[in-house]
Design a protein around this motif. Structure first.
Motif, PDB file in Angstrom:
ATOM      1  N   MET A 106       0.855  -1.186   0.000  1.00  5.92           N
ATOM      2  CA  MET A 106       0.000   0.000   0.000  1.00  5.92           C
ATOM      3  C   MET A 106       0.890   1.235   0.000  1.00  5.92           C
ATOM      4  SD  MET A 106      -2.981  -1.089   2.734  1.00  5.92           S
ATOM      5  CE  MET A 106      -3.991   0.369   2.437  1.00  5.92           C
ATOM      6  N   VAL A 107       0.575   2.197  -0.881  1.00  5.77           N
ATOM      7  CA  VAL A 107       1.357   3.441  -0.975  1.00  5.77           C
ATOM      8  C   VAL A 107       0.431   4.614  -0.671  1.00  5.77           C
ATOM      9  CG1 VAL A 107       2.855   4.865  -2.397  1.00  5.77           C
ATOM     10  CG2 VAL A 107       2.806   2.383  -2.756  1.00  5.77           C
ATOM     11  N   PHE A 108       0.773   5.383   0.362  1.00  6.57           N
ATOM     12  CA  PHE A 108      -0.059   6.512   0.792  1.00  6.57           C
ATOM     13  C   PHE A 108       0.468   7.838   0.260  1.00  6.57           C
ATOM     14  CE2 PHE A 108      -1.367   3.369   3.906  1.00  6.57           C
ATOM     15  CZ  PHE A 108      -2.710   3.654   4.066  1.00  6.57           C
ATOM     16  N   PHE A 109      -0.440   8.641  -0.302  1.00  7.51           N
ATOM     17  CA  PHE A 109      -0.170  10.016  -0.707  1.00  7.51           C
ATOM     18  C   PHE A 109      -1.082  10.949   0.088  1.00  7.51           C
ATOM     19  CE2 PHE A 109       1.508   7.639  -4.243  1.00  7.51           C
ATOM     20  CZ  PHE A 109       2.574   8.393  -4.718  1.00  7.51           C
ATOM     21  N   SER A 110      -0.706  12.228   0.144  1.00  4.59           N
ATOM     22  CA  SER A 110      -1.474  13.185   0.953  1.00  4.59           C
ATOM     23  C   SER A 110      -2.790  13.601   0.320  1.00  4.59           C
ATOM     24  CB  SER A 110      -0.640  14.449   1.228  1.00  4.59           C
ATOM     25  OG  SER A 110       0.425  14.153   2.083  1.00  4.59           O
ATOM     26  N   THR A 111      -2.853  13.650  -1.011  1.00  2.67           N
ATOM     27  CA  THR A 111      -4.028  14.225  -1.667  1.00  2.67           C
ATOM     28  C   THR A 111      -4.629  13.295  -2.721  1.00  2.67           C
ATOM     29  OG1 THR A 111      -2.794  15.312  -3.452  1.00  2.67           O
ATOM     30  CG2 THR A 111      -3.007  16.520  -1.367  1.00  2.67           C
ATOM     31  N   CYS A 112      -5.902  13.525  -3.010  1.00  2.00           N
ATOM     32  CA  CYS A 112      -6.601  12.750  -4.049  1.00  2.00           C
ATOM     33  C   CYS A 112      -5.953  12.981  -5.412  1.00  2.00           C
ATOM     34  CB  CYS A 112      -8.075  13.164  -4.112  1.00  2.00           C
ATOM     35  SG  CYS A 112      -8.976  12.909  -2.569  1.00  2.00           S
ATOM     36  N   ALA A 113      -5.535  14.238  -5.673  1.00  2.00           N
ATOM     37  CA  ALA A 113      -4.924  14.557  -6.967  1.00  2.00           C
ATOM     38  C   ALA A 113      -3.619  13.797  -7.165  1.00  2.00           C
ATOM     39  CB  ALA A 113      -4.686  16.063  -7.062  1.00  2.00           C
ATOM     40  N   SER A 114      -2.827  13.653  -6.102  1.00  2.00           N
ATOM     41  CA  SER A 114      -1.577  12.898  -6.200  1.00  2.00           C
ATOM     42  C   SER A 114      -1.838  11.419  -6.476  1.00  2.00           C
ATOM     43  CB  SER A 114      -0.762  13.041  -4.906  1.00  2.00           C
ATOM     44  OG  SER A 114      -0.307  14.365  -4.747  1.00  2.00           O
ATOM     45  N   VAL A 115      -2.885  10.869  -5.853  1.00  2.00           N
ATOM     46  CA  VAL A 115      -3.256   9.470  -6.093  1.00  2.00           C
ATOM     47  C   VAL A 115      -3.651   9.280  -7.558  1.00  2.00           C
ATOM     48  CG1 VAL A 115      -5.001   7.702  -5.600  1.00  2.00           C
ATOM     49  CG2 VAL A 115      -3.918   8.937  -3.725  1.00  2.00           C
ATOM     50  N   ASP A 116      -4.469  10.207  -8.070  1.00  2.00           N
ATOM     51  CA  ASP A 116      -4.901  10.122  -9.477  1.00  2.00           C
ATOM     52  C   ASP A 116      -3.701  10.141 -10.431  1.00  2.00           C
ATOM     53  OD1 ASP A 116      -7.620   9.880  -9.142  1.00  2.00           O
ATOM     54  OD2 ASP A 116      -8.013  12.026  -9.223  1.00  2.00           O
TER      55      ASP A 116
ATOM     56  N   VAL B 125      -0.364  -3.532  -5.908  1.00  2.00           N
ATOM     57  CA  VAL B 125      -0.132  -2.229  -5.280  1.00  2.00           C
ATOM     58  C   VAL B 125      -1.445  -1.462  -5.192  1.00  2.00           C
ATOM     59  CG1 VAL B 125       1.154  -0.053  -5.415  1.00  2.00           C
ATOM     60  CG2 VAL B 125       2.187  -2.172  -6.284  1.00  2.00           C
ATOM     61  N   LEU B 126      -1.712  -0.872  -4.030  1.00  2.00           N
ATOM     62  CA  LEU B 126      -2.856   0.024  -3.858  1.00  2.00           C
ATOM     63  C   LEU B 126      -2.324   1.424  -3.561  1.00  2.00           C
ATOM     64  CD1 LEU B 126      -5.960   0.346  -3.630  1.00  2.00           C
ATOM     65  CD2 LEU B 126      -5.677   0.055  -1.158  1.00  2.00           C
ATOM     66  N   ILE B 127      -2.618   2.374  -4.463  1.00  2.00           N
ATOM     67  CA  ILE B 127      -2.245   3.782  -4.264  1.00  2.00           C
ATOM     68  C   ILE B 127      -3.437   4.455  -3.605  1.00  2.00           C
ATOM     69  CG2 ILE B 127      -1.342   5.855  -5.381  1.00  2.00           C
ATOM     70  CD1 ILE B 127       0.370   3.443  -5.964  1.00  2.00           C
ATOM     71  N   CYS B 128      -3.248   5.104  -2.455  1.00  2.00           N
ATOM     72  CA  CYS B 128      -4.412   5.599  -1.717  1.00  2.00           C
ATOM     73  C   CYS B 128      -4.094   6.826  -0.863  1.00  2.00           C
ATOM     74  CB  CYS B 128      -4.966   4.487  -0.826  1.00  2.00           C
ATOM     75  SG  CYS B 128      -3.752   3.789   0.323  1.00  2.00           S
ATOM     76  N   THR B 129      -5.156   7.446  -0.375  1.00  2.00           N
ATOM     77  CA  THR B 129      -5.053   8.531   0.603  1.00  2.00           C
ATOM     78  C   THR B 129      -5.374   7.965   1.987  1.00  2.00           C
ATOM     79  OG1 THR B 129      -7.380   9.103   0.291  1.00  2.00           O
ATOM     80  CG2 THR B 129      -5.764  10.281  -1.079  1.00  2.00           C
ATOM     81  N   ASP B 130      -5.509   8.839   2.968  1.00  2.00           N
ATOM     82  CA  ASP B 130      -5.781   8.401   4.335  1.00  2.00           C
ATOM     83  C   ASP B 130      -7.182   7.838   4.526  1.00  2.00           C
ATOM     84  OD1 ASP B 130      -3.279   8.884   5.282  1.00  2.00           O
ATOM     85  OD2 ASP B 130      -3.705  10.889   6.031  1.00  2.00           O
ATOM     86  N   VAL B 131      -7.997   7.820   3.472  1.00  2.00           N
ATOM     87  CA  VAL B 131      -9.299   7.170   3.573  1.00  2.00           C
ATOM     88  C   VAL B 131      -9.130   5.673   3.863  1.00  2.00           C
ATOM     89  CG1 VAL B 131      -9.603   6.531   1.127  1.00  2.00           C
ATOM     90  CG2 VAL B 131     -11.597   7.103   2.516  1.00  2.00           C
ATOM     91  N   MET B 132      -7.926   5.145   3.547  1.00  2.00           N
ATOM     92  CA  MET B 132      -7.629   3.736   3.805  1.00  2.00           C
ATOM     93  C   MET B 132      -6.708   3.550   5.012  1.00  2.00           C
ATOM     94  SD  MET B 132      -9.305   2.049   1.584  1.00  2.00           S
ATOM     95  CE  MET B 132      -8.546   0.441   1.701  1.00  2.00           C
ATOM     96  N   ALA B 133      -6.534   4.600   5.810  1.00  2.00           N
ATOM     97  CA  ALA B 133      -5.560   4.528   6.898  1.00  2.00           C
ATOM     98  C   ALA B 133      -6.122   3.946   8.180  1.00  2.00           C
ATOM     99  CB  ALA B 133      -4.986   5.922   7.182  1.00  2.00           C
ATOM    100  N   ARG B 134      -7.460   3.878   8.290  1.00  2.00           N
ATOM    101  CA  ARG B 134      -8.039   3.496   9.573  1.00  2.00           C
ATOM    102  C   ARG B 134      -8.901   2.250   9.493  1.00  2.00           C
ATOM    103  NH1 ARG B 134      -7.857   7.737  13.533  1.00  2.00           N
ATOM    104  NH2 ARG B 134      -8.960   6.246  14.821  1.00  2.00           N
ATOM    105  N   GLY B 135      -8.650   1.316  10.400  1.00  2.00           N
ATOM    106  CA  GLY B 135      -9.578   0.227  10.661  1.00  2.00           C
ATOM    107  C   GLY B 135      -9.646  -0.887   9.647  1.00  2.00           C
TER     108      GLY B 135
END
Length: 592
Positions: free
Chosen positions: A267-277, A317-327
């Motif tokens: 899993m790869v975390f980025f800060s913003t939705c635009a960066s994920v896109d 690989v899953l590119i994502c924001t913090d929407v996937m950071a919890r739980g």
């Protein structure tokens, strides 16, 4: 030492024990061993436990037992338990666990109520099938409680409630669900059990505990102490690393890392939705042999399907924001990579917690700029998360030219890259740890080079700054076309009609986040001041009306006294008329 599920043999129904056995969990985790016996004794619980500690079974098992042992079975449209979660993905995951137990207890039903679809579909499903257990996100469930229509009243259905569970309570409040939760609590019966589960204890969570729980038993489950005697906030089976790399090097280092771990789930975390896109689109082209998916909060309907697909993969690989950071519990994640540091220090722990779950081993890497090295010590002290250094790869593939080539050949990539760069710069202004992660320390030229931009975009944050370490590409960007022929045809139509010029003019009016926030704060203060003035004016009017009313009452009393005197013959008609006219009360006097 973890306890065997067998110790609860006399306290749980055989069907529930069969469901647990089918999950192949021989031992309870510490949080399960601490919570389940107390829940079964009908106590309210406020539980703090590290992410990945097995909290879901800690409330699902006692919930099932509570509903099974009811003297009177629940009717079709009676809700016996509600589980509220902050994100759709976590709600889906918990719903799957509940459904597993319902295979062994077929007399009960459940429903999943989450955003992203039509609320009427939820209503129709509930009318048709009912639901004894509801798993929901707060916004959608609040909507259903307040909805009034024929043959449907969720407000009536919840009167049979036995148990309310608030999972990831700190995240529920961080995401602005406090008003929704308070509204929901107002509909629920007071005589219920409540369980609140959270990875961190905050002031807001403490307020919620006081408001929603009755004499709760507070349980804190900590990880084993590290070598310095500190209780870690990350799982003890997690290996945490950091890498120091310049902004222009980070994309190359990321690509090399993913190539080295192509047989694993990452899993790869980025800060913003635009960066994920942007990066997900580019990486799909660069890493053609990799399976790559992306998730962020603006994806709406695609999110559930993407989440389900990634859970089933054995590698990818899953590119994502913090929407996937919890739980969320995704099986077999071996690595978590944080390309950007999170906006809050607690989010660092939650991102890492997507691996090394329930005793399994996993690793996490955070990529930092040279100016951000103090963040390592900060995490060790503030989040009790020790990190080890990972060396940069010596010969990673050069990514700047590759990204620029992609942008020249497809306008969609060019535009996504510009938006990603702008959004990432603005994200730094929102960092909780501003003393370490500072906008003014960013090398904008190197960052733009790393993002593979063709030129530096015009934005307020860069006004008056000298940009170095960036080599623009000599290309007329107006000539770059979309690979998607439909989009290109639409763009040409907009250019011909002059709409594109108007659109660009609007974009040039953008202001930096700091100025926008200042403007919003001023607007809010003006609104509050206006409301205070209105309330004061209303209070003054009420006082004035009271005074006028008192005066009118006094005048009316005088009129009555004069009339009585006239009737008793104590004064003549002429005297009555004179006194009445002198006081200016002719309008209320007797008609002549």
């Amino acid at each position: 030492m973890d306890q065997n599920w067998g110790i609860l043999k006399d306290k749980l129904n055989p069907q529930i024990l069969d469901a647990i056995s089918d999950l192949n969990f021989e031992y309870m985790t510490p949080v399960q061993a601490a919570c389940i016996p107390h829940f079964l004794q009908n106590k309210d619980m406020a539980v703090e436990a590290v992410t990945g500690s097995g909290k879901t079974l800690a409330f699902v098992v006692p919930m099932m037992q509570m509903l099974c042992r009811r003297g009177e079975p629940l009717k079709k449209h009676e809700v016996g338990a509600i589980i509220l979660t902050p994100t759709r993905e976590l709600a889906v995951q918990i719903s799957e666990v509940v459904d597993h137990f319902l295979k062994f207890v077929p007399s009960m039903t459940s429903s999943l109520f989450i955003g992203g679809g039509n609320p009427q579909d939820n209503v129709d499903k509930f009318i048709e099938k009912g639901a004894h257990i509801v798993v929901a996100t707060p916004g959608r469930f609040e909507d259903l409680l307040e909805r009034k229509q024929k043959n449907f009243s969720m407000a009536t259905s919840v009167k049979a409630l036995e148990l309310l569970v608030l999972d990831e309570a700190d995240r529920l409040l961080d995401m602005g669900f406090e008003v929704s939760i308070n509204t929901i609590l107002g509909f629920l019966p007071k005589q219920r059990r409540t369980g609140l589960f959270s990875a961190t204890q905050t002031d807001e969570v403490s307020k919620l505990i006081r408001a929603g729980l009755r004499n709760p038993l507070q349980i804190t489950v900590k990880e084993k102490a590290n070598s310095k005697g500190q209780n870690q906030r990350t799982p003890s089976t997690l290996s945490n690393y950091y890498m120091i790399a310049s902004a222009s090097e980070k994309p190359s280092q990321l690509v090399q890392f993913l190539q080295n771990h192509r047989k694993e789930k990452v899993m790869v975390f980025f800060s913003t939705c635009a960066s994920v896109d942007y990066f997900s689109r580019c990486l799909k082209v660069i890493l053609k042999k990799h399976q790559i998916l992306s998730i962020h909060s603006k994806m709406k309907d695609k999110r559930n399907k993407t989440f389900a697909n990634f859970r089933q993969w054995t590698r990818g690989v899953l590119i994502c924001t913090d929407v996937m950071a919890r739980g969320v519990d995704i099986p077999d994640v071996k690595w978590v990579v944080q390309f950007d540091p999170p906006t809050s220090a607690s989010a660092f722990v939650h991102r890492c917690g997507r691996t090394a779950r329930i005793g399994n081993e996993g690793s996490a890497l955070i990529m930092l700029l040279p100016s951000e090295d103090a963040y390592i010590k900060f995490l060790e002290i503030n989040q009790r998360a020790p990190l080890r250094a990972m060396k940069k790869f010596s010969n990673p593939p050069e990514m700047t030219t590759v990204l620029q080539t992609l942008a020249v050949n497809d306008r969609a990539v060019y535009e996504k890259g510009m938006r990603a760069f702008v959004s990432n710069v603005q994200a730094y202004a929102k960092h909780e740890c501003k003393l370490i992660l500072r906008v003014k320390d960013l090398d904008f030229g190197e960052m733009a080079q790393g993002y593979g931009l063709l030129h530096i975009p015009k934005m307020p944050e860069l006004r008056g700054k000298t940009i170095t370490n960036f080599q623009p590409v000599a290309v007329d960007v107006s000539t770059i076309t979309f690979k998607d022929k439909t989009r290109e045809k639409l763009r040409q139509k907009q250019i011909a009609s002059g709409q594109m010029t108007k659109k660009n003019n609007k974009r040039s009016e953008n202001k930096p986040w700091s100025q926008k926030k200042e403007k919003l704060d001023k607007k809010r203060k003006r609104k509050e001041k206006k409301e205070q003035k209105a309330q004061k004016r209303k209070a003054d009017e009420m006082d004035q009306n009271d005074e006028e009313g008192d005066a009118k009452t006094e005048t009316f009393d005088d009129d009555i006294r004069l009339i009585k005197k006239l009737k008793r013959g104590k004064i003549s008609q002429e005297e009555f008329d004179n006194q009445f006219d002198q006081d200016g009360k002719g309008s209320t006097g007797p008609e002549k």
